[in-house]
Motif scaffolding. Structure first.
Motif, PDB file in Angstrom:
ATOM      1  N   HIS A 158      -1.650  -2.773   0.254  1.00  0.00           N
ATOM      2  CA  HIS A 158      -0.748  -2.674  -0.805  1.00  0.00           C
ATOM      3  C   HIS A 158       0.546  -3.469  -0.386  1.00  0.00           C
ATOM      4  CE1 HIS A 158       1.932  -0.182   2.034  1.00  0.00           C
ATOM      5  NE2 HIS A 158       0.859  -0.003   2.522  1.00  0.00           N
ATOM      6  N   SER A 159       1.258  -3.819  -1.471  1.00  0.00           N
ATOM      7  CA  SER A 159       2.412  -4.750  -1.454  1.00  0.00           C
ATOM      8  C   SER A 159       3.119  -4.632  -2.818  1.00  0.00           C
ATOM      9  CB  SER A 159       2.297  -6.151  -0.898  1.00  0.00           C
ATOM     10  OG  SER A 159       3.328  -6.816  -1.112  1.00  0.00           O
ATOM     11  N   ALA A 160       4.356  -4.415  -2.774  1.00  0.00           N
ATOM     12  CA  ALA A 160       5.139  -4.665  -4.127  1.00  0.00           C
ATOM     13  C   ALA A 160       5.852  -5.665  -4.362  1.00  0.00           C
ATOM     14  CB  ALA A 160       6.156  -3.347  -4.129  1.00  0.00           C
ATOM     15  N   THR A 161       5.777  -6.710  -3.109  1.00  0.00           N
ATOM     16  CA  THR A 161       6.562  -8.030  -3.216  1.00  0.00           C
ATOM     17  C   THR A 161       6.058  -8.763  -4.286  1.00  0.00           C
ATOM     18  OG1 THR A 161       6.679  -7.840  -0.844  1.00  0.00           O
ATOM     19  CG2 THR A 161       7.460 -10.130  -1.891  1.00  0.00           C
ATOM     20  N   PRO A 162       6.818  -9.197  -5.431  1.00  0.00           N
ATOM     21  CA  PRO A 162       6.486 -10.158  -6.421  1.00  0.00           C
ATOM     22  C   PRO A 162       6.073 -11.675  -5.623  1.00  0.00           C
ATOM     23  CG  PRO A 162       8.919  -9.400  -7.042  1.00  0.00           C
ATOM     24  CD  PRO A 162       8.389  -8.872  -5.732  1.00  0.00           C
ATOM     25  N   LEU A 163       5.148 -12.208  -6.487  1.00  0.00           N
ATOM     26  CA  LEU A 163       4.699 -13.541  -5.937  1.00  0.00           C
ATOM     27  C   LEU A 163       5.821 -14.597  -5.652  1.00  0.00           C
ATOM     28  CD1 LEU A 163       1.480 -14.120  -7.823  1.00  0.00           C
ATOM     29  CD2 LEU A 163       1.778 -12.758  -5.782  1.00  0.00           C
ATOM     30  N   TYR A 213      -1.739 -10.677   3.501  1.00  0.00           N
ATOM     31  CA  TYR A 213      -1.902 -10.759   1.898  1.00  0.00           C
ATOM     32  C   TYR A 213      -0.764 -10.400   1.264  1.00  0.00           C
ATOM     33  CZ  TYR A 213      -7.089 -11.353   3.038  1.00  0.00           C
ATOM     34  OH  TYR A 213      -8.240 -11.374   3.322  1.00  0.00           O
ATOM     35  N   GLY A 214      -0.090  -9.665   1.599  1.00  0.00           N
ATOM     36  CA  GLY A 214       1.043  -9.233   0.986  1.00  0.00           C
ATOM     37  C   GLY A 214       2.289 -10.258   1.101  1.00  0.00           C
ATOM     38  N   LYS A 215       2.182 -11.151   2.068  1.00  0.00           N
ATOM     39  CA  LYS A 215       3.175 -12.223   2.021  1.00  0.00           C
ATOM     40  C   LYS A 215       2.790 -13.597   1.005  1.00  0.00           C
ATOM     41  CE  LYS A 215       5.146 -10.802   6.373  1.00  0.00           C
ATOM     42  NZ  LYS A 215       5.047 -11.197   7.753  1.00  0.00           N
ATOM     43  N   SER A 216       1.371 -13.671   0.777  1.00  0.00           N
ATOM     44  CA  SER A 216       0.720 -14.643   0.051  1.00  0.00           C
ATOM     45  C   SER A 216       0.668 -14.598  -1.425  1.00  0.00           C
ATOM     46  CB  SER A 216      -0.808 -14.916   0.694  1.00  0.00           C
ATOM     47  OG  SER A 216      -0.858 -14.592   2.041  1.00  0.00           O
ATOM     48  N   LYS A 217       0.908 -15.705  -2.054  1.00  0.00           N
ATOM     49  CA  LYS A 217       0.819 -15.814  -3.615  1.00  0.00           C
ATOM     50  C   LYS A 217      -0.682 -15.762  -3.745  1.00  0.00           C
ATOM     51  CE  LYS A 217       5.076 -18.636  -3.885  1.00  0.00           C
ATOM     52  NZ  LYS A 217       5.564 -18.934  -2.631  1.00  0.00           N
ATOM     53  N   ILE A 218      -1.499 -16.691  -3.289  1.00  0.00           N
ATOM     54  CA  ILE A 218      -2.892 -16.645  -3.386  1.00  0.00           C
ATOM     55  C   ILE A 218      -3.884 -16.247  -2.268  1.00  0.00           C
ATOM     56  CG2 ILE A 218      -4.947 -18.264  -3.872  1.00  0.00           C
ATOM     57  CD1 ILE A 218      -2.905 -20.109  -5.399  1.00  0.00           C
ATOM     58  N   VAL A 219      -4.772 -15.630  -2.327  1.00  0.00           N
ATOM     59  CA  VAL A 219      -5.595 -15.205  -1.381  1.00  0.00           C
ATOM     60  C   VAL A 219      -7.019 -15.810  -1.866  1.00  0.00           C
ATOM     61  CG1 VAL A 219      -7.481 -13.287  -0.664  1.00  0.00           C
ATOM     62  CG2 VAL A 219      -4.947 -13.043  -0.572  1.00  0.00           C
ATOM     63  N   PHE A 220      -7.442 -16.865  -0.992  1.00  0.00           N
ATOM     64  CA  PHE A 220      -8.812 -17.559  -1.208  1.00  0.00           C
ATOM     65  C   PHE A 220      -9.991 -16.783  -0.826  1.00  0.00           C
ATOM     66  CE2 PHE A 220     -11.521 -20.918   0.687  1.00  0.00           C
ATOM     67  CZ  PHE A 220     -12.013 -21.493  -0.275  1.00  0.00           C
ATOM     68  N   ASN A 221     -11.063 -17.185  -1.510  1.00  0.00           N
ATOM     69  CA  ASN A 221     -12.137 -16.310  -1.296  1.00  0.00           C
ATOM     70  C   ASN A 221     -13.189 -17.393  -1.493  1.00  0.00           C
ATOM     71  OD1 ASN A 221     -14.032 -14.001  -0.545  1.00  0.00           O
ATOM     72  ND2 ASN A 221     -14.666 -14.161  -2.458  1.00  0.00           N
ATOM     73  N   HIS A 222     -14.316 -17.432  -0.528  1.00  0.00           N
ATOM     74  CA  HIS A 222     -15.632 -18.192  -0.969  1.00  0.00           C
ATOM     75  C   HIS A 222     -16.653 -17.715  -0.128  1.00  0.00           C
ATOM     76  CE1 HIS A 222     -18.107 -21.667  -1.140  1.00  0.00           C
ATOM     77  NE2 HIS A 222     -17.292 -22.336  -1.860  1.00  0.00           N
ATOM     78  N   THR A 223     -17.826 -17.378  -1.039  1.00  0.00           N
ATOM     79  CA  THR A 223     -19.012 -16.851  -0.404  1.00  0.00           C
ATOM     80  C   THR A 223     -19.668 -17.810   0.423  1.00  0.00           C
ATOM     81  OG1 THR A 223     -20.142 -17.413  -2.414  1.00  0.00           O
ATOM     82  CG2 THR A 223     -19.142 -15.169  -2.365  1.00  0.00           C
ATOM     83  N   ALA A 224     -20.818 -17.039   1.118  1.00  0.00           N
ATOM     84  CA  ALA A 224     -21.727 -18.365   2.056  1.00  0.00           C
ATOM     85  C   ALA A 224     -22.627 -19.226   1.179  1.00  0.00           C
ATOM     86  CB  ALA A 224     -22.413 -17.136   2.788  1.00  0.00           C
ATOM     87  N   ASP A 225     -22.806 -20.138   2.004  1.00  0.00           N
ATOM     88  CA  ASP A 225     -23.646 -21.539   1.210  1.00  0.00           C
ATOM     89  C   ASP A 225     -24.799 -20.917   0.298  1.00  0.00           C
ATOM     90  OD1 ASP A 225     -21.442 -23.093   2.406  1.00  0.00           O
ATOM     91  OD2 ASP A 225     -22.775 -24.023   3.590  1.00  0.00           O
ATOM     92  N   SER A 226     -25.451 -20.106   1.106  1.00  0.00           N
ATOM     93  CA  SER A 226     -26.888 -19.595   0.574  1.00  0.00           C
ATOM     94  C   SER A 226     -27.053 -18.139   0.015  1.00  0.00           C
ATOM     95  CB  SER A 226     -28.199 -19.881   1.455  1.00  0.00           C
ATOM     96  OG  SER A 226     -27.710 -19.224   2.640  1.00  0.00           O
ATOM     97  N   ILE A 227     -26.015 -17.438   0.330  1.00  0.00           N
ATOM     98  CA  ILE A 227     -26.144 -15.949   0.110  1.00  0.00           C
ATOM     99  C   ILE A 227     -24.758 -15.736  -0.499  1.00  0.00           C
ATOM    100  CG2 ILE A 227     -26.333 -13.548   1.013  1.00  0.00           C
ATOM    101  CD1 ILE A 227     -27.535 -14.836   3.539  1.00  0.00           C
TER     102      ILE A 227
END
Length: 299
Positions: free
Chosen positions: A137-142, A194-208
């Motif tokens: 959780h976080s209430a900090t604006p981006l 994450y609560g200090k981050s504007k963007i959280v980057f996600n990327h799945t595995a190459d084949s799965i």
């Protein structure tokens, strides 16, 4: 004088899995307790001949790959609902098929990879991950967050494309943006990042390509989640309403630039997503669904 009413016994559930601080089963166990369920956890071997079935609503098995599989004896004696929740796709398929044969669940719950449902002998339900709002959780604006982009996750040969894209981002954004990649942080420390981050980057595995926990955790912390495509995402979330979907390296970089330069749009998506997961996709919601399924199976 009327006799005082006796308090109803707390409903109980037998939960069989190897607990760690970070496994999804741990979050679900915590949530079950929060909604008033007495959880009895068994982690190694369960002999159902020694268990009084009338004491429990049902049995919940949970995949926990970092711990030994829970072994069972006398599974044929179980007369209450049995559910088995799995979190992996092709990379754990044979192990999960084997355990499904051991546990003989009335329902198999799949966090993702529904294209594999036909491989299992039990009826399947979609049961995705969720967020624990007591941790994430976080209430900090981006606009007040010091980190522009963050990522936390393991490194392996399965994620070569992800590693290449993070290296490219680091090179291209050096001196222009603040990035934090591959920190070894967990639970509340992960939530803090994450609560200090504007963007959280996600990327799945190459084949799965699998729907993962990072999406829920980033949203729970009010960050703007960027992700490549994985099946089942669209069953819960909408692109540019709850998160930002990117198709390629150039598309990723263009969208990072756009949303960091348009903070009001970024905040709208991130805020919508945070409210949405709190309203519909916490582990408390998942716990309620487990109990509802068990009650229907008992009816």
């Amino acid at each position: 004088m009327d006799a005082p009413e006796l308090a109803k016994p707390q409903p109980a559930l037998l939960m069989c899995y190897g607990k760690t601080p970070y496994t999804p089963g741990r979050y679900l166990e915590d949530a079950l307790r929060r909604i008033g369920i007495r959880v009895v956890r068994m982690e190694e071997t369960v002999d159902f001949a020694a268990i009084n079935m009338s004491s429990y609503l049902g049995v919940l098995f949970v995949e926990s790959p970092s711990r030994p599989k829970v072994l069972v004896k006398n599974i044929h004696l179980v007369t209450i609902p049995k559910l088995f929740w799995i979190h992996h796709g092709e990379n754990r398929l044979n192990a999960n098929i084997e355990m499904c044969g051991w546990y003989k669940p009335d329902l198999l719950l799949m966090a993702h990879s529904l294209h594999l449902a036909h491989q299992f002998p039990s009826p399947v339900r979609f049961f995705p991950f969720g967020v624990d709002p007591h941790i994430f959780h976080s209430a900090t604006p981006l606009a007040e967050r010091p980190v522009d982009i963050s990522f936390v996750g393991g490194q392996s040969a399965l994620y070569r494309t992800r590693e290449a894209r993070m290296k490219y981002m680091e090179t291209e954004l050096k001196g222009k943006r603040t990035v934090s990649f591959n920190k070894k942080v967990f639970l509340h420390d992960l939530s803090s990042l994450y609560g200090k981050s504007k963007i959280v980057f996600n990327h799945t595995a190459d084949s799965i390509k699998a729907f993962n926990m990072r999406i829920f955790e980033g949203m729970g912390c009010g960050a703007l989640v960027f992700s490549d495509y994985a099946p089942e995402q669209e069953m819960l979330f909408q692109d540019r309403t709850h998160f930002v979907l990117y198709q390629s390296r150039n598309d990723l970089m263009n969208k990072i630039d756009y949303y960091l330069n348009n903070p009001q749009e970024a905040q709208l998506i991130a805020g919508t997503a945070q409210n949405y997961v709190r309203q519909f996709h916490t582990y408390d919601h998942r716990a309620e669904q487990i109990i509802n399924w068990m009650k229907k199976l008992r009816a």
